[in-house]
Enzyme design. Sequence first.
Site, short mmCIF file in Angstrom:
data_model
loop_
_atom_site.label_atom_id
_atom_site.label_comp_id
_atom_site.label_asym_id
_atom_site.label_seq_id
_atom_site.Cartn_x
_atom_site.Cartn_y
_atom_site.Cartn_z
N GLY A 1 0.83 -1.19 0.00
CA GLY A 1 0.00 0.00 0.00
C GLY A 1 0.87 1.24 0.00
O GLY A 1 2.00 1.23 -0.48
N ARG A 2 0.33 2.33 0.59
CA ARG A 2 1.07 3.60 0.59
C ARG A 2 2.41 3.49 1.30
O ARG A 2 3.44 3.93 0.79
CB ARG A 2 0.23 4.69 1.28
N ILE A 3 2.40 2.89 2.48
CA ILE A 3 3.63 2.81 3.28
C ILE A 3 4.57 1.78 2.69
O ILE A 3 5.79 2.01 2.55
CB ILE A 3 3.30 2.50 4.75
N ARG B 1 -1.98 -9.00 -1.90
CA ARG B 1 -3.11 -9.36 -2.75
C ARG B 1 -2.73 -9.15 -4.21
O ARG B 1 -1.85 -8.34 -4.52
CB ARG B 1 -4.33 -8.52 -2.41
N THR C 1 5.96 -2.30 11.79
CA THR C 1 5.49 -0.97 12.21
C THR C 1 4.01 -0.83 11.91
O THR C 1 3.47 0.29 11.93
CB THR C 1 6.27 0.15 11.49
N ARG D 1 0.77 -3.45 12.75
CA ARG D 1 -0.02 -3.84 13.92
C ARG D 1 0.47 -5.19 14.40
O ARG D 1 0.73 -6.10 13.60
CB ARG D 1 -1.52 -3.93 13.58
N GLU E 1 -1.09 -2.26 24.28
CA GLU E 1 -0.44 -0.96 24.33
C GLU E 1 -1.22 -0.03 25.26
O GLU E 1 -2.45 -0.09 25.28
CB GLU E 1 -0.36 -0.35 22.93
N HIS F 1 5.58 2.44 19.59
CA HIS F 1 4.56 2.82 18.59
C HIS F 1 4.66 4.30 18.24
O HIS F 1 3.71 5.07 18.41
CB HIS F 1 3.16 2.49 19.10
#
Length: 326
Positions: A153-155, A175, A234, A236, A265, A285
């Site tokens: 994705g974006r990251i 995917r 980074t 979840r 957390e 986090h």
Amino acid sequence: MKISILDDYFDTLRALPCFAKLAGHDVTVWNDHVQDIDALAARLADTEVLVLFRERTQIRAPLLERLPKLRLISQRSVYPHIDIDACTRLGIIVSSNQHAGAPSRATAEFTWGLVLAAARQIPQQVEALKAGKWQIGVGETLSGKTLGIYGYGRIGAAVAGYGKAFGMNVIVWAREESCDRARADGYAAAASKEAFFEQCDVLSLHMRLVPATRHIVTAMDLARMKPTAILVNTSRAPLIEPDALVEALRAGRPGKAAIDVYEQEPLLDTAHPLLTMPNVVATPHIGYVTIEEYETQFSDIFDQIVDYAAGAPSSVVNPDVLARAR
């Protein structure tokens, strides 16, 4: 409206330009972290709009049922910490912009910092030097190694670009439509999930936590990794099967991990294995915790409140509530 903002640890939001969007409202900002239901119920008794910092506070039915004035929860990104069904039942709108097309440099940059820190033992070397020791080990060069991006994705795409700039061979597992985007960007897709875990020298997780991705990384996957490999998370913690990472690190596959996210957390147990293992770089986090990222995120969050106040709720994740909203 009476607006409450939870978990602004460093009282950052009031200094952001986007905070001006809440002008004219009665805003209370809480800087501590509270999860006790009685305490939260008392704190939020008169709240009409609740603003959340990601998943810092769990918002479940036992709390929601004690907040009769609450009409809107405004936040950004995914919402596994919110009982959406309870919100719908109680007439509470949940707005959460998913920012699918927006850049996300903060977490991508931080991910790359963790990759470098783990490969070169930077935190361990710093602490050793402070303790009067001169060099405690030999690091690893990233150039020429294989970087695996799990979830493009974006990251993930940004981290892939950093890997390419460092001379790494980048492969992707995701995917099919995400793999197609990766191929279009010039990266290879792994032949299989098994091959992906076997090939990577650095493997970085970049997926949203949704039912389909929860525990998507299994103990068997980790066991396929090289004893010299680094696992970076980074995203979840529940993307990985419970306790699987700790056991895998103890077994030596992968050899190292760099972790910014945890099952519980805030993680304050100093005896937690991930905080005591010498082959783990652990951070609290902070992947998204920058001034610039806060401005981007809370501009969206506050826009949702402005839209609601104008009678046009936006980014509503429980649209069935609109017919029965408070």
